[in-house]
Design a protein around this motif. Structure first.
Motif, PDB file in Angstrom:
ATOM      1  N   VAL A 102       6.909  52.916 -13.318  1.00 38.63           N
ATOM      2  CA  VAL A 102       7.378  53.781 -12.247  1.00 38.63           C
ATOM      3  C   VAL A 102       6.297  53.758 -11.164  1.00 38.63           C
ATOM      4  N   VAL A 103       6.717  53.456  -9.937  1.00 40.04           N
ATOM      5  CA  VAL A 103       5.756  53.262  -8.858  1.00 40.04           C
ATOM      6  C   VAL A 103       6.175  54.052  -7.628  1.00 40.04           C
ATOM      7  N   ARG A 104       5.192  54.337  -6.768  1.00 34.75           N
ATOM      8  CA  ARG A 104       5.485  54.971  -5.490  1.00 34.75           C
ATOM      9  C   ARG A 104       6.172  53.967  -4.566  1.00 34.75           C
ATOM     10  N   ALA A 105       7.163  54.427  -3.839  1.00 35.67           N
ATOM     11  CA  ALA A 105       7.816  53.567  -2.850  1.00 35.67           C
ATOM     12  C   ALA A 105       6.876  53.355  -1.668  1.00 35.67           C
ATOM     13  N   LEU A 106       6.790  52.143  -1.196  1.00 35.33           N
ATOM     14  CA  LEU A 106       5.920  51.784  -0.076  1.00 35.33           C
ATOM     15  C   LEU A 106       6.734  51.071   1.001  1.00 35.33           C
ATOM     16  N   ARG A 107       6.182  51.038   2.195  1.00 39.81           N
ATOM     17  CA  ARG A 107       6.723  50.152   3.230  1.00 39.81           C
ATOM     18  C   ARG A 107       6.028  48.808   3.040  1.00 39.81           C
ATOM     19  N   MET A 108       6.754  47.879   2.452  1.00 39.57           N
ATOM     20  CA  MET A 108       6.135  46.618   2.073  1.00 39.57           C
ATOM     21  C   MET A 108       5.868  45.742   3.293  1.00 39.57           C
ATOM     22  N   LEU A 109       4.704  45.096   3.281  1.00 38.78           N
ATOM     23  CA  LEU A 109       4.350  44.151   4.331  1.00 38.78           C
ATOM     24  C   LEU A 109       4.928  42.783   3.963  1.00 38.78           C
ATOM     25  N   PRO A 110       5.519  42.069   4.922  1.00 42.49           N
ATOM     26  CA  PRO A 110       6.237  40.821   4.603  1.00 42.49           C
ATOM     27  C   PRO A 110       5.316  39.613   4.455  1.00 42.49           C
ATOM     28  N   ILE A 111       4.186  39.822   3.800  1.00 43.02           N
ATOM     29  CA  ILE A 111       3.180  38.769   3.669  1.00 43.02           C
ATOM     30  C   ILE A 111       2.868  38.551   2.189  1.00 43.02           C
ATOM     31  N   GLU A 112       2.924  37.310   1.758  1.00 39.91           N
ATOM     32  CA  GLU A 112       2.436  36.948   0.436  1.00 39.91           C
ATOM     33  C   GLU A 112       0.980  36.538   0.614  1.00 39.91           C
ATOM     34  N   CYS A 113       0.085  37.302   0.004  1.00 40.66           N
ATOM     35  CA  CYS A 113      -1.350  37.137   0.237  1.00 40.66           C
ATOM     36  C   CYS A 113      -1.937  36.188  -0.801  1.00 40.66           C
ATOM     37  N   VAL A 114      -2.001  34.924  -0.461  1.00 38.47           N
ATOM     38  CA  VAL A 114      -2.476  33.891  -1.374  1.00 38.47           C
ATOM     39  C   VAL A 114      -3.968  33.674  -1.178  1.00 38.47           C
ATOM     40  N   VAL A 115      -4.697  33.636  -2.290  1.00 34.20           N
ATOM     41  CA  VAL A 115      -6.121  33.288  -2.253  1.00 34.20           C
ATOM     42  C   VAL A 115      -6.319  32.082  -3.158  1.00 34.20           C
ATOM     43  N   ARG A 116      -6.994  31.084  -2.628  1.00 40.31           N
ATOM     44  CA  ARG A 116      -7.254  29.846  -3.378  1.00 40.31           C
ATOM     45  C   ARG A 116      -8.756  29.673  -3.553  1.00 40.31           C
ATOM     46  N   GLY A 117      -9.163  29.512  -4.804  1.00 36.30           N
ATOM     47  CA  GLY A 117     -10.558  29.215  -5.091  1.00 36.30           C
ATOM     48  C   GLY A 117     -10.755  27.766  -5.482  1.00 36.30           C
ATOM     49  N   TYR A 118      -9.646  27.076  -5.784  1.00 38.06           N
ATOM     50  CA  TYR A 118      -9.668  25.681  -6.216  1.00 38.06           C
ATOM     51  C   TYR A 118      -8.561  24.929  -5.482  1.00 38.06           C
ATOM     52  N   LEU A 119      -8.719  23.637  -5.352  1.00 36.63           N
ATOM     53  CA  LEU A 119      -7.770  22.806  -4.619  1.00 36.63           C
ATOM     54  C   LEU A 119      -6.725  22.268  -5.584  1.00 36.63           C
ATOM     55  N   THR A 120      -5.486  22.698  -5.422  1.00 37.34           N
ATOM     56  CA  THR A 120      -4.414  22.228  -6.295  1.00 37.34           C
ATOM     57  C   THR A 120      -3.068  22.607  -5.688  1.00 37.34           C
ATOM     58  N   GLY A 121      -1.990  22.229  -6.348  1.00 31.48           N
ATOM     59  CA  GLY A 121      -0.646  22.609  -5.918  1.00 31.48           C
ATOM     60  C   GLY A 121      -0.321  22.082  -4.523  1.00 31.48           C
ATOM     61  N   SER A 122       0.369  22.915  -3.744  1.00 34.94           N
ATOM     62  CA  SER A 122       0.740  22.515  -2.385  1.00 34.94           C
ATOM     63  C   SER A 122      -0.484  22.303  -1.506  1.00 34.94           C
ATOM     64  N   GLY A 123      -1.577  23.005  -1.820  1.00 31.72           N
ATOM     65  CA  GLY A 123      -2.812  22.819  -1.064  1.00 31.72           C
ATOM     66  C   GLY A 123      -3.354  21.406  -1.207  1.00 31.72           C
ATOM     67  N   TRP A 124      -3.252  20.856  -2.412  1.00 30.64           N
ATOM     68  CA  TRP A 124      -3.719  19.485  -2.641  1.00 30.64           C
ATOM     69  C   TRP A 124      -2.879  18.493  -1.824  1.00 30.64           C
ATOM     70  N   GLY A 125      -1.564  18.714  -1.762  1.00 27.53           N
ATOM     71  CA  GLY A 125      -0.712  17.837  -0.978  1.00 27.53           C
ATOM     72  C   GLY A 125      -1.070  17.859   0.497  1.00 27.53           C
ATOM     73  N   GLU A 126      -1.309  19.053   1.039  1.00 26.91           N
ATOM     74  CA  GLU A 126      -1.681  19.162   2.445  1.00 26.91           C
ATOM     75  C   GLU A 126      -3.050  18.536   2.700  1.00 26.91           C
ATOM     76  N   TYR A 127      -3.981  18.769   1.780  1.00 28.83           N
ATOM     77  CA  TYR A 127      -5.329  18.235   1.942  1.00 28.83           C
ATOM     78  C   TYR A 127      -5.300  16.707   2.017  1.00 28.83           C
ATOM     79  N   GLN A 128      -4.476  16.081   1.170  1.00 28.12           N
ATOM     80  CA  GLN A 128      -4.379  14.623   1.188  1.00 28.12           C
ATOM     81  C   GLN A 128      -3.886  14.117   2.538  1.00 28.12           C
ATOM     82  N   ALA A 129      -3.000  14.893   3.165  1.00 33.06           N
ATOM     83  CA  ALA A 129      -2.418  14.451   4.427  1.00 33.06           C
ATOM     84  C   ALA A 129      -3.300  14.753   5.634  1.00 33.06           C
ATOM     85  N   SER A 130      -4.028  15.879   5.597  1.00 35.37           N
ATOM     86  CA  SER A 130      -4.719  16.315   6.814  1.00 35.37           C
ATOM     87  C   SER A 130      -6.120  16.863   6.592  1.00 35.37           C
ATOM     88  N   GLN A 131      -6.593  16.888   5.338  1.00 37.35           N
ATOM     89  CA  GLN A 131      -7.891  17.459   4.976  1.00 37.35           C
ATOM     90  C   GLN A 131      -7.964  18.952   5.304  1.00 37.35           C
TER      91      GLN A 131
END
Length: 298
Positions: A102-131
């Protein structure tokens, strides 16, 4: 997807890929709820589609881990308290006890806050293309799975239901939520990642990347919401395997649904209905979820 449960005192209002949301049954028509019931299901998705069968116990494991992290981040790990939307000791309907909050209702912000400490996933694909990753320039010579010089904040715009989230710049984040909220969620996201990574490291794990969601409460306080640092929202790797591994697969032995992703990628063209998951894939995935919570929380 099976029909949502009917729960005493609550009215179902929304179902996502994994979670079901309920509002108080006595809420007047058109009224805004002050609290919600969030129920984590055992459903599993990959490549933006729901799969069958579900992963047994997944909802309870995700909820248990989120509650454990909420407690630590509120000051239980000795760090500064980060506000979250949990209502402690609230009554949970018996049918969903163990996998609901059970949680308090909030006005949600429309942002997914991603933090990357390692290079992988979609980040690896972008890095290969553009560094770069989400437009952030990175050193040359990095390999898939390498640690970044410092964690980076790479937000995404949470698209309406049925559309794909979109990686965005920090400047675009400012346009969407304002400079004060943008700076606050970036600061909080990096702080939470650092604390989560330190906890994981002490337990022989690597927190490669993760994502958070925030809302604003009635007093204007930016508040951590939804799940946090779970296997569904984060990539955890085994630290010993990462150090010894010679290939990306060996280095990135993950504690999430990667088993499902790999099997589906090899057996489905992403057209038409996805195939049913084999029993051994379901069992191995459930075991990895259990192992993660055992290693983190005991």
């Amino acid at each position: 997807m099976t029909a949502p449960l009917e729960l005493p005192g609550w009215t179902h209002t929304y179902s996502g890929k994994v979670r079901d949301l309920y509002v108080p049954a006595d809420l007047p028509a058109g009224g805004e709820p002050d609290r919600m019931l969030v129920v984590a299901s055992d459903r599993v998705s990959s490549f933006d589609v729901l799969l069958e069968p579900p992963i047994p116990g997944k909802g309870e494991l995700l909820t248990t881990l989120t509650l454990w992290w909420f407690d630590r981040l509120a000051g239980g790990d000795g760090g500064p308290g980060i506000p979250n939307h949990l209502i402690p000791d609230a009554e949970i309907p018996a049918a969903v006890r163990g996998r609901a909050m059970v949680v308090r209702a909030l006005r949600m912000l429309p942002i997914e806050c991603v933090v990357r400490g390692y290079l992988t996933g979609s980040g690896w694909g972008e890095y290969q293309a553009s560094q770069t990753v989400c437009g952030i320039h990175l050193p040359d010579g990095l390999r898939n799975g390498d640690r970044l010089p410092a964690p980076i904040f790479t937000p995404a715009y949470k698209a309406p239901q049925g559309a794909h989230d979109e990686n965005i710049s920090f400047e675009r984040t400012v346009e969407l939520v304002g400079v004060e909220h943008a700076e606050r969620i970036r600061t909080l996201s990096l702080q939470i990642y650092e604390r989560g990574a330190a906890t994981a490291d002490a337990r022989g794990l690597i927190l490669a990347d993760t994502k958070f969601e925030f809302g604003v409460d009635a007093d204007g306080v930016v508040t951590l919401a939804d799940e946090v640092l779970t296997a569904d929202s984060s990539r955890y790797w085994d630290a010993a395997a990462w150090a010894a591994g010679q290939t990306p697969a060996e280095r990135m032995a993950s504690f999430d649904k990667q088993i499902v992703r790999d099997w589906l990628a090899a057996h489905w063209s992403r057209e038409g209905e996805p195939p049913t998951l084999p029993a051994d894939v379901v069992e191995r995935t459930a075991a990895r979820y259990r192992e993660l919570i055992e290693r983190l929380a005991g």
